[in-house]
Enzyme design. Structure first.
Site, PDB file in Angstrom:
ATOM      1  N   MET A 157      40.236  42.430  27.125  1.00  0.00           N
ATOM      2  CA  MET A 157      40.158  42.118  25.659  1.00  0.00           C
ATOM      3  C   MET A 157      39.439  42.878  24.819  1.00  0.00           C
ATOM      4  O   MET A 157      38.877  42.725  23.735  1.00  0.00           O
ATOM      5  CB  MET A 157      39.708  40.411  25.542  1.00  0.00           C
TER       6      MET A 157
ATOM      7  N   HIS B 298      34.294  46.771  33.058  1.00  0.00           N
ATOM      8  CA  HIS B 298      35.734  46.778  32.580  1.00  0.00           C
ATOM      9  C   HIS B 298      35.884  48.562  33.169  1.00  0.00           C
ATOM     10  O   HIS B 298      36.977  48.697  33.895  1.00  0.00           O
ATOM     11  CB  HIS B 298      35.885  46.945  31.130  1.00  0.00           C
TER      12      HIS B 298
ATOM     13  N   GLN C 170      44.338  32.238  24.923  1.00  0.00           N
ATOM     14  CA  GLN C 170      43.536  31.268  25.776  1.00  0.00           C
ATOM     15  C   GLN C 170      42.197  30.740  25.120  1.00  0.00           C
ATOM     16  O   GLN C 170      41.232  30.517  25.653  1.00  0.00           O
ATOM     17  CB  GLN C 170      42.933  32.357  26.852  1.00  0.00           C
TER      18      GLN C 170
ATOM     19  N   LYS D 238      33.993  39.033  38.433  1.00  0.00           N
ATOM     20  CA  LYS D 238      33.148  38.238  37.518  1.00  0.00           C
ATOM     21  C   LYS D 238      34.270  36.914  37.029  1.00  0.00           C
ATOM     22  O   LYS D 238      33.357  35.889  36.964  1.00  0.00           O
ATOM     23  CB  LYS D 238      33.007  39.187  36.217  1.00  0.00           C
ATOM     24  N   ASP D 239      35.291  36.950  36.713  1.00  0.00           N
ATOM     25  CA  ASP D 239      36.284  36.061  36.649  1.00  0.00           C
ATOM     26  C   ASP D 239      37.021  35.435  37.754  1.00  0.00           C
ATOM     27  O   ASP D 239      38.328  35.661  37.955  1.00  0.00           O
ATOM     28  CB  ASP D 239      37.227  36.172  35.297  1.00  0.00           C
TER      29      ASP D 239
ATOM     30  N   GLN E 278      39.904  33.297  37.616  1.00  0.00           N
ATOM     31  CA  GLN E 278      41.151  33.730  36.983  1.00  0.00           C
ATOM     32  C   GLN E 278      41.738  34.631  37.841  1.00  0.00           C
ATOM     33  O   GLN E 278      43.159  34.708  38.097  1.00  0.00           O
ATOM     34  CB  GLN E 278      40.638  34.854  35.912  1.00  0.00           C
TER      35      GLN E 278
ATOM     36  N   MET F 219      27.507  41.758  33.514  1.00  0.00           N
ATOM     37  CA  MET F 219      28.040  42.557  32.254  1.00  0.00           C
ATOM     38  C   MET F 219      29.066  41.350  31.482  1.00  0.00           C
ATOM     39  O   MET F 219      30.143  40.930  32.627  1.00  0.00           O
ATOM     40  CB  MET F 219      28.542  43.819  32.521  1.00  0.00           C
TER      41      MET F 219
ATOM     42  N   SER G 124      31.364  40.787  27.497  1.00  0.00           N
ATOM     43  CA  SER G 124      31.310  40.983  26.135  1.00  0.00           C
ATOM     44  C   SER G 124      30.690  39.933  25.529  1.00  0.00           C
ATOM     45  O   SER G 124      30.112  40.290  24.318  1.00  0.00           O
ATOM     46  CB  SER G 124      32.917  41.194  25.715  1.00  0.00           C
ATOM     47  N   ARG G 125      30.720  38.861  25.921  1.00  0.00           N
ATOM     48  CA  ARG G 125      29.788  37.711  25.272  1.00  0.00           C
ATOM     49  C   ARG G 125      28.254  37.908  25.165  1.00  0.00           C
ATOM     50  O   ARG G 125      27.746  37.139  24.516  1.00  0.00           O
ATOM     51  CB  ARG G 125      30.188  36.152  25.694  1.00  0.00           C
TER      52      ARG G 125
HETATM   53  P1  AMP Z   1      37.913  40.497  29.522  1.00  0.00           P
HETATM   54  O1  AMP Z   1      37.789  42.001  28.678  1.00  0.00           O
HETATM   55  O2  AMP Z   1      36.592  39.828  29.500  1.00  0.00           O
HETATM   56  O3  AMP Z   1      39.033  39.704  29.642  1.00  0.00           O
HETATM   57  O4  AMP Z   1      37.797  41.118  31.302  1.00  0.00           O
HETATM   58  C1  AMP Z   1      38.731  42.040  31.525  1.00  0.00           C
HETATM   59  C2  AMP Z   1      38.497  42.286  32.952  1.00  0.00           C
HETATM   60  O5  AMP Z   1      37.320  42.832  33.411  1.00  0.00           O
HETATM   61  C3  AMP Z   1      38.791  40.688  33.921  1.00  0.00           C
HETATM   62  O6  AMP Z   1      39.674  41.161  35.025  1.00  0.00           O
HETATM   63  C4  AMP Z   1      37.401  40.799  34.121  1.00  0.00           C
HETATM   64  O7  AMP Z   1      37.083  39.714  35.367  1.00  0.00           O
HETATM   65  C5  AMP Z   1      36.632  41.889  34.237  1.00  0.00           C
HETATM   66  N1  AMP Z   1      35.451  42.207  34.199  1.00  0.00           N
HETATM   67  C6  AMP Z   1      34.563  41.706  32.941  1.00  0.00           C
HETATM   68  N2  AMP Z   1      33.393  41.708  33.226  1.00  0.00           N
HETATM   69  C7  AMP Z   1      32.966  42.269  34.502  1.00  0.00           C
HETATM   70  C8  AMP Z   1      32.028  42.555  35.193  1.00  0.00           C
HETATM   71  N3  AMP Z   1      30.559  42.510  34.838  1.00  0.00           N
HETATM   72  N4  AMP Z   1      32.146  43.265  36.507  1.00  0.00           N
HETATM   73  C9  AMP Z   1      33.267  43.524  36.860  1.00  0.00           C
HETATM   74  N5  AMP Z   1      34.662  43.184  36.302  1.00  0.00           N
HETATM   75  C10 AMP Z   1      34.305  42.561  34.982  1.00  0.00           C
END
Ligand code: AMP
Length: 271
Positions: free
Chosen positions: A26, A33, A57, A143-144, A147, A178, A180-181
């Site tokens: 996102m 990422h 979502q 991290k998720d 998901q 880490m 984005s929030r």
């Molecule tokens: P998002 O942009 O938050 O939807 O995350 C996109 C992808 O990056 C998802 O598969 C997340 O699990 C992964 N992700 C986000 N933060 C981390 C992190 N700190 N370490 C590893 N993967 C991450």
């Protein structure tokens, strides 16, 4: 690095491409990422990253409007890690998406309790991406973790010929996972947020000497003392996400909290 702004251009791009290694995001990219991109680069073919803040979502009361958007910086970061192509779908990309439902056993636990719409929105948009892109490999962060399990289950059940790869959590130097929030936290909240991983680690270290029920209560109490609003803090079977009271091989210790209106999640896989 190729930048693709429409489904039409994506189709053209895919016609000339080899196998695709796909990393859905996102945006507001950070080292977490980028570690998915580096992992994707290890596989033959092309690494394609999507950047799309998926409205499906987010519930109406959630943070869709303030979700950080930093497209220029994201592109620079992706160039640096040798990403081959970036897909920025049009804003209406989610409209008309077939509504799918995530596995109910997995999706109604942990984050699914307070965000009942969330995983259905994730699966619906991912299915849309997967149908268009037909990737060979897809990459998701632990991290998720919930998901990751739900997408893995979806791919197995839908019999799509796509391999899913889970990638370890990347943390800030003080241990905060880490996200984005994290950018939405005030400097004071940011300092407090670092305690999340410390409490997770401390709790995980005590599993041999204390029972899990006690550790759950203690962990929750520590979080509340720091003014976190606790959504969950518990131990789970890392395949089924059933809450457990006895340690098992591959136990997941996971939490979700709210700090000044910012939702944060983190977890530890105890092997
Ligand atoms: P998002 O942009 O938050 O939807 O995350 C996109 C992808 O990056 C998802 O598969 C997340 O699990 C992964 N992700 C986000 N933060 C981390 C992190 N700190 N370490 C590893 N993967 C991450």
């Amino acid at each position: 690095m190729q930048i693709i702004n429409s489904v039409k251009d994506l189709d053209k791009f895919l016609k000339q491409s080899n196998e695709i290694n796909f990393v859905p995001t996102m945006g507001n990219l950070h080292a977490g990422h980028l570690s998915l991109v580096s992992e994707a680069n290890k596989y033959n073919g092309i690494t394609l990253v999507s950047i799309f803040v998926n409205p499906l979502q987010f519930a109406p009361n959630e943070d869709l409007d303030i979700y950080p958007r930093t497209e220029k910086k994201d592109l620079m970061e992706l160039e640096k890690v040798n990403c081959d192509a970036v897909f920025f779908p049009e804003p209406d990309f989610a409209e008309g998406t077939k509504k799918l439902y995530a596995n109910s056993e997995l999706s109604k636990k942990l984050c699914g309790i307070s965000r009942p719409h969330f995983f259905h929105g994730v699966i619906s948009i991912l299915n849309h991406f997967f149908q268009l892109i037909q990737p060979k490999n897809v990459f998701f962060g632990f991290k998720d973790y919930q998901q990751y399990l739900i997408v893995k289950d979806f791919l197995e059940k839908s019999k799509m010929d796509i391999n899913i790869h889970g990638v370890p959590i990347i943390r800030e130097p003080d241990g905060l996972a880490m996200s984005s929030r994290n950018n939405l936290l005030t400097p004071d909240q940011r300092l407090v947020a670092a305690k999340l991983s410390i409490i997770l680690k401390d709790t995980a270290q005590q599993i041999k000497t204390r029972n899990l029920k006690y550790l759950k209560v203690e962990g929750k109490k520590k979080l509340e003392e720091l003014n976190f609003e606790v959504d969950y803090f518990s131990f789970f079977n890392s395949n089924t996400l059933e809450e457990i009271d006895e340690i098992e091989t591959n136990t997941l210790l996971a939490l979700a909290v709210n700090l000044g209106g910012v939702r944060l999640i983190d977890n530890f896989l105890i092997k």
